[in-house]
Design a protein around this motif. Sequence first.
Motif, PDB file in Angstrom:
ATOM      1  N   VAL A  67       0.249  -1.164  -0.130  1.00  0.00           N
ATOM      2  CA  VAL A  67       0.411  -0.160   0.068  1.00  0.00           C
ATOM      3  C   VAL A  67       1.231   1.035   0.143  1.00  0.00           C
ATOM      4  CG1 VAL A  67      -1.609   1.173   1.330  1.00  0.00           C
ATOM      5  CG2 VAL A  67      -1.506  -1.596   1.081  1.00  0.00           C
ATOM      6  N   GLU A  68       2.113   1.319   0.493  1.00  0.00           N
ATOM      7  CA  GLU A  68       2.716   2.915   1.220  1.00  0.00           C
ATOM      8  C   GLU A  68       3.265   2.320  -0.459  1.00  0.00           C
ATOM      9  OE1 GLU A  68       6.562   4.486   3.762  1.00  0.00           O
ATOM     10  OE2 GLU A  68       5.846   1.910   3.973  1.00  0.00           O
ATOM     11  N   LYS A  69       4.189   1.246  -0.955  1.00  0.00           N
ATOM     12  CA  LYS A  69       4.618   1.728  -2.426  1.00  0.00           C
ATOM     13  C   LYS A  69       3.421   2.727  -3.563  1.00  0.00           C
ATOM     14  CE  LYS A  69       7.166  -1.217  -5.717  1.00  0.00           C
ATOM     15  NZ  LYS A  69       7.962  -1.986  -6.286  1.00  0.00           N
ATOM     16  N   ILE A  70       2.121   1.752  -3.578  1.00  0.00           N
ATOM     17  CA  ILE A  70       1.247   2.406  -4.032  1.00  0.00           C
ATOM     18  C   ILE A  70       0.811   4.023  -3.932  1.00  0.00           C
ATOM     19  CG2 ILE A  70      -1.353   2.130  -5.200  1.00  0.00           C
ATOM     20  CD1 ILE A  70      -1.080  -1.035  -4.026  1.00  0.00           C
ATOM     21  N   ILE A  71       0.802   4.032  -2.753  1.00  0.00           N
ATOM     22  CA  ILE A  71       1.132   5.315  -1.750  1.00  0.00           C
ATOM     23  C   ILE A  71       2.510   6.648  -2.634  1.00  0.00           C
ATOM     24  CG2 ILE A  71       0.318   7.149  -0.707  1.00  0.00           C
ATOM     25  CD1 ILE A  71      -1.825   4.919   0.720  1.00  0.00           C
ATOM     26  N   ARG A  72       3.334   6.162  -2.129  1.00  0.00           N
ATOM     27  CA  ARG A  72       4.647   7.040  -3.258  1.00  0.00           C
ATOM     28  C   ARG A  72       3.938   7.118  -4.385  1.00  0.00           C
ATOM     29  NH1 ARG A  72       8.760   7.068   0.606  1.00  0.00           N
ATOM     30  NH2 ARG A  72       8.045   6.336   2.865  1.00  0.00           N
ATOM     31  N   PHE A  99      -8.250  -0.809  -1.391  1.00  0.00           N
ATOM     32  CA  PHE A  99      -7.873  -0.159  -0.576  1.00  0.00           C
ATOM     33  C   PHE A  99      -6.791   1.006  -0.527  1.00  0.00           C
ATOM     34  CE2 PHE A  99      -5.168  -0.358   3.516  1.00  0.00           C
ATOM     35  CZ  PHE A  99      -5.833   0.032   4.655  1.00  0.00           C
ATOM     36  N   SER A 100      -5.601   1.191  -0.781  1.00  0.00           N
ATOM     37  CA  SER A 100      -5.141   2.086  -1.652  1.00  0.00           C
ATOM     38  C   SER A 100      -6.011   3.637  -1.875  1.00  0.00           C
ATOM     39  CB  SER A 100      -4.042   2.352  -2.310  1.00  0.00           C
ATOM     40  OG  SER A 100      -3.447   0.868  -2.098  1.00  0.00           O
ATOM     41  N   ALA A 101      -6.842   3.294  -3.244  1.00  0.00           N
ATOM     42  CA  ALA A 101      -7.432   4.203  -3.492  1.00  0.00           C
ATOM     43  C   ALA A 101      -8.249   4.640  -2.572  1.00  0.00           C
ATOM     44  CB  ALA A 101      -8.506   4.224  -4.685  1.00  0.00           C
ATOM     45  N   SER A 102      -8.717   4.007  -1.234  1.00  0.00           N
ATOM     46  CA  SER A 102      -9.828   4.501  -0.653  1.00  0.00           C
ATOM     47  C   SER A 102      -9.531   5.569   0.546  1.00  0.00           C
ATOM     48  CB  SER A 102      -9.876   3.596   0.205  1.00  0.00           C
ATOM     49  OG  SER A 102      -9.762   2.745   1.048  1.00  0.00           O
ATOM     50  N   ARG A 109     -10.078   8.176  -7.504  1.00  0.00           N
ATOM     51  CA  ARG A 109     -10.961   7.287  -8.281  1.00  0.00           C
ATOM     52  C   ARG A 109     -10.768   5.870  -8.217  1.00  0.00           C
ATOM     53  NH1 ARG A 109     -11.499  10.735 -13.415  1.00  0.00           N
ATOM     54  NH2 ARG A 109     -12.443   8.804 -14.167  1.00  0.00           N
ATOM     55  N   LEU A 110     -11.090   4.909  -8.944  1.00  0.00           N
ATOM     56  CA  LEU A 110     -10.612   3.826  -9.073  1.00  0.00           C
ATOM     57  C   LEU A 110     -11.263   3.244  -9.986  1.00  0.00           C
ATOM     58  CD1 LEU A 110      -9.659   1.426  -7.609  1.00  0.00           C
ATOM     59  CD2 LEU A 110     -11.700   0.938  -6.283  1.00  0.00           C
ATOM     60  N   VAL A 111     -10.285   2.228 -10.600  1.00  0.00           N
ATOM     61  CA  VAL A 111     -11.326   1.269 -11.401  1.00  0.00           C
ATOM     62  C   VAL A 111     -10.135   0.396 -11.761  1.00  0.00           C
ATOM     63  CG1 VAL A 111     -10.817   1.381 -14.534  1.00  0.00           C
ATOM     64  CG2 VAL A 111     -11.161   3.371 -13.617  1.00  0.00           C
ATOM     65  N   LEU A 112     -11.104  -0.940 -11.998  1.00  0.00           N
ATOM     66  CA  LEU A 112     -10.349  -2.301 -11.623  1.00  0.00           C
ATOM     67  C   LEU A 112     -10.511  -3.357 -13.190  1.00  0.00           C
ATOM     68  CD1 LEU A 112     -11.582  -2.849  -7.953  1.00  0.00           C
ATOM     69  CD2 LEU A 112      -9.499  -2.000  -8.482  1.00  0.00           C
ATOM     70  N   ILE A 113      -9.146  -3.945 -13.570  1.00  0.00           N
ATOM     71  CA  ILE A 113      -9.325  -4.662 -14.711  1.00  0.00           C
ATOM     72  C   ILE A 113      -9.076  -6.317 -13.972  1.00  0.00           C
ATOM     73  CG2 ILE A 113      -8.845  -5.162 -17.225  1.00  0.00           C
ATOM     74  CD1 ILE A 113      -7.551  -2.082 -16.593  1.00  0.00           C
ATOM     75  N   PRO A 114     -10.025  -6.814 -13.376  1.00  0.00           N
ATOM     76  CA  PRO A 114      -9.892  -8.342 -12.988  1.00  0.00           C
ATOM     77  C   PRO A 114      -9.324  -9.324 -13.935  1.00  0.00           C
ATOM     78  CG  PRO A 114     -12.626  -7.424 -12.974  1.00  0.00           C
ATOM     79  CD  PRO A 114     -11.606  -6.015 -12.931  1.00  0.00           C
ATOM     80  N   THR A 115      -8.723  -9.670 -13.854  1.00  0.00           N
ATOM     81  CA  THR A 115      -7.884 -10.803 -14.528  1.00  0.00           C
ATOM     82  C   THR A 115      -8.048 -11.838 -13.952  1.00  0.00           C
ATOM     83  OG1 THR A 115      -5.454 -10.238 -14.166  1.00  0.00           O
ATOM     84  CG2 THR A 115      -6.224  -8.448 -15.964  1.00  0.00           C
TER      85      THR A 115
END
Length: 342
Positions: A67-72, A99-102, A109-115
């Motif tokens: 999460v920290e990596k994404i937010i950084r 979780f990071s977007a929240s 904003r959040l977009v998901l592309i589940p694979t």
Amino acid sequence: MMEPLEFTFGACKSFIRFEDSVKLSDMTSRKDTVTVFDLNTYSLFGKDTSNPVVLNPGESSKCWQSVEKIIRKAVHSGLGRDGVIIGVGGGVICDLASFSASIYMRGCRLVLIPTSLLAMVDAAIGGKTGININSYKNMAGTFYPAEEICLFIKAIKSLPFREYKAGLAEAIKTAMIGDADLFNLLSEKIHEIMDRQPQILKEIIHRCIIVKGRVVEQDFREAGKRAILNLGHTFAHALEAVSGFKHWNHGEAVAWGLAKAVELGERIGVTEKGYAHSVKKILSDYEYRLETGGSISASELIQAMHADKKKRGGMMRLVIQRGICDTFLEHIEDGQIRAILS
């Protein structure tokens, strides 16, 4: 092509559409996007994206450090609250991106592309986010739906067989909860399903999303009815934790947990014997492991189950079924659980 679906989860609209291809270059052409992959999905879809975050695959990445990596990356990229975090991957990546977007700037904003199949039928839908803490599953989390979910069915062909079966376990659970016709389809079309025929996969995914979406619309924050979606999951999360997230993936643990749920229902006299038999038969037909092999003790599992989020007043509150689509919650004493685990 399947018709798009739209749900209202809390105060948010969630738009779900089926796509024939993934056009990440169009979605990430603006600077205000950060795209989250694991190593597998990056190799398939990530080469032309800007601002990628690439994580190791698997449950070990579902932690604060990721999460920290994404937010950084979001901070470094100058992402504002109107910027977009895009998650491209299976359940772990969908949970981490959500979780990071929240929590980034109190919500971007959040977009998901589940694979993965598991993410398409379950993890990406409905807004639950979470990370693991001290080997306990999803102990930190939020409710934060994606504004858009893009389903690329062809990605399922690239899944390892074991990961594909993990998603089928969640589909079986969803059918047990809310779609008897889907349960029959899963029981009768095993060859076509195991062959990953696209048309039947689209139908399975579409029906699973409708079941889950309707339940979540009625109870977004799991104050009541939404808890039925956890059928088999208190058992499953305990098994994952006790085995160190190494020997059982989530879907395999869910399949085992579904069998234990109907066994428990039989023991306390509420689950119809014929229905319990049909559940265990479909799980056996898909060749899921329904026993731990004696390497894990009942005491270990019960201790892990007591760490689950769904307990109330010190007693475990488990999801039980009388029959297909007849699901409720019940407080269960440890002795009853120990009897079926032993």
